[in-house]
Every structure is written in C-alpha cells, then in structure tokens.
Motif scaffolding. Structure first.
Motif, short mmCIF file in Angstrom:
data_model
loop_
_atom_site.label_atom_id
_atom_site.label_comp_id
_atom_site.label_asym_id
_atom_site.label_seq_id
_atom_site.Cartn_x
_atom_site.Cartn_y
_atom_site.Cartn_z
N LEU A 94 15.22 -2.99 2.58
CA LEU A 94 14.65 -3.77 3.66
C LEU A 94 14.32 -2.87 4.84
O LEU A 94 15.12 -2.00 5.19
CB LEU A 94 15.63 -4.84 4.14
CG LEU A 94 16.05 -5.91 3.14
CD1 LEU A 94 17.32 -6.61 3.61
CD2 LEU A 94 14.94 -6.93 2.96
N ALA A 147 12.98 -3.61 15.55
CA ALA A 147 13.68 -4.20 16.68
C ALA A 147 12.93 -3.87 17.96
O ALA A 147 12.37 -2.79 18.10
CB ALA A 147 15.11 -3.67 16.76
N PHE A 152 14.74 -8.99 16.24
CA PHE A 152 14.74 -8.32 14.96
C PHE A 152 13.83 -9.06 14.00
O PHE A 152 13.93 -10.26 13.87
CB PHE A 152 16.16 -8.39 14.37
CG PHE A 152 16.79 -7.07 14.16
CD1 PHE A 152 17.29 -6.36 15.22
CD2 PHE A 152 16.90 -6.54 12.89
CE1 PHE A 152 17.89 -5.14 15.01
CE2 PHE A 152 17.49 -5.32 12.67
CZ PHE A 152 18.00 -4.62 13.73
N PHE A 163 12.68 -8.73 9.93
CA PHE A 163 12.83 -8.04 8.65
C PHE A 163 11.57 -8.20 7.80
O PHE A 163 10.91 -9.25 7.83
CB PHE A 163 14.00 -8.62 7.87
CG PHE A 163 15.33 -8.09 8.31
CD1 PHE A 163 16.00 -8.68 9.36
CD2 PHE A 163 15.90 -7.00 7.67
CE1 PHE A 163 17.23 -8.20 9.77
CE2 PHE A 163 17.12 -6.51 8.08
CZ PHE A 163 17.79 -7.10 9.13
N GLY A 164 11.28 -7.18 7.05
CA GLY A 164 10.23 -7.27 6.05
C GLY A 164 10.75 -7.99 4.82
O GLY A 164 11.94 -8.30 4.73
N PRO A 165 9.88 -8.25 3.85
CA PRO A 165 10.27 -9.00 2.66
C PRO A 165 11.14 -8.19 1.70
O PRO A 165 11.77 -8.76 0.81
CB PRO A 165 8.93 -9.34 2.01
CG PRO A 165 8.01 -8.26 2.47
CD PRO A 165 8.45 -7.92 3.86
N GLY A 166 11.15 -6.88 1.88
CA GLY A 166 11.96 -6.03 1.01
C GLY A 166 11.19 -5.49 -0.18
O GLY A 166 10.20 -6.09 -0.62
#
Lengths: 110, 113
Positions: free
Chosen positions: A88, A92, A98, A100-103
C-alpha cells in the motif's frame, strides 16, 4: 478529492525476479508519501518519503519519490515468497489527512 | 516506534448489536486514527481522535454509527453500532510515529451475521 493510484493492482512473479510497484498521487499540501506491506491485517511500515530524488533502502527494498511528477516507486530485488503481500502507498498532508491507494497484490511463486 | 495493543483481534457478531474495539498505546500520542478496510479494499479513514475533544469524522462516517472515546493520551475505543453485514471489515487504529511513519494496531476482523 485527493486520489492515490497504484499500479499494477496485482502481480505474479517467480522467486528471484525484480519488481517495481508504482504509486501516483494528486494532492495539495503534500507532506509525505508512505509505503506499507500488508500480509494479514495490520500494515507494516516500509518507507516514508518527503524529498524528491533521495532513494531509501532497506535490504532488498528501495523506494524513491518524484515530487515534480507526483509519483513514487517501490523496488523489490531478488524477490522471495515471503515478499508476497499487498503493498500500500499512502499520502499524508500537513493536516494529518491520510489517503491510501488501492494496493498492489504481489504474489511470489517458488 | 509506538507499540499498539488492539483487541479483540476478531469477532463474529449478530446484526443489530454493537462492538467496541480498544487500542492501547505504550506511549502518549496526540492523535489516534481509526481505519476500516472492507474486503478486497484499501484502508479508509473513519475518524481522527484527539484527547479531550470530539473525534473528527470523515465524509460518510457519523458519530452515531461509530462513536469514539479518547479518555487519555494512550487509549481509544471505536464502537461499531447497530451492526449490519455491510460492517464486516477489518478495523485498525493507528498513531503517528514521526520519522518511522505511522504504526498500526494488529487489527480487528469483524464479521456480522
């Protein structure tokens, strides 16, 4: 809305291969870009990047940030089956926000 | 970096009930973050919890559904209220670790039946 995009979303390689995972972000008030490895439930911290062009290394893993082009890459050399996980990236900002991307789901086959 | 003890690690709950998840940090931290990770999805921030003030909720999350307590600088709870199967997720707490990035608790895997 801020958006973090990762590619590829999944990747299957064989042990010993080198992989490059990509993360691009669109954000104002950027503070840092972080990479995590998630195997079960809790992500574990890999790198935090704040400055462009400075590579961070930890063993077979390395990462670099390009703040002009708004992307980061995570390299894993000589992959092992234990590297199989979801990776991931997250950005920030200075407001402690924060995203997050999808991974990227990495599978390393023996 | 901070060490976070999160519990329960997993639970199976009946719909309509509530579950409280606890996070204990081994050092004092100003802000604690609560995330949800739905099956096959990435992490989504639910809220930020500051000691001594009400939590700040992200769009799509409300206090009535996810009440948060932050009684001191080392502890926080998240309650998932009036649960439905759509609440089945992994819930994670997190704190900032300075140069070491953000540290996560071990996560709570919730299944609502």
């Amino acid at each position: 809305e801020d958006k973090v995009v990762q590619s590829p979303l999944s990747l299957v390689v064989h042990e010993g291969d080198t992989v490059t995972l990509n993360c691009s972000y669109e954000v104002t008030n950027f503070r840092s870009l972080l990479w995590y490895k998630q195997e079960k439930k809790a992500p574990t911290f890999l790198f935090m990047l704040t400055s462009s062009g400075i590579e961070k290394k930890s063993g077979r893993l390395s990462s670099i940030l390009d703040k002009k082009e708004l992307f980061s890459i995570l390299n894993i050399t000589a992959t092992q089956t234990g590297d199989s996980a979801v990776y991931l990236c997250a950005q920030a900002d200075y407001g402690q926000n924060f995203v997050f991307g999808p991974g990227t789901r990495l599978s390393v086959l023996p | 970096s901070a060490v976070i003890s999160q519990k329960p690690s997993r639970d199976i709950c009946q719909r309509g009930t509530s579950l409280t998840i606890q996070c204990q940090v081994d050092s004092q931290v100003t802000m604690m973050f609560w995330y949800r990770q739905q099956p096959g999805q990435s992490l989504t921030l639910i809220a930020t919890a500051n000691q001594g003030s009400e939590a700040t909720y992200e769009s799509g999350f409300v206090i009535d559904k996810f009440p948060i307590s932050r009684p001191n600088l080392t502890f926080s709870t998240l309650t998932v209220s009036n649960m439905s199967p759509e609440d089945s997720s992994i819930y994670l707490c997190s704190v900032e670790g300075g140069s070491l990035g953000y540290t996560f608790g071990s996560g709570t895997r919730l299944t609502v039946v």
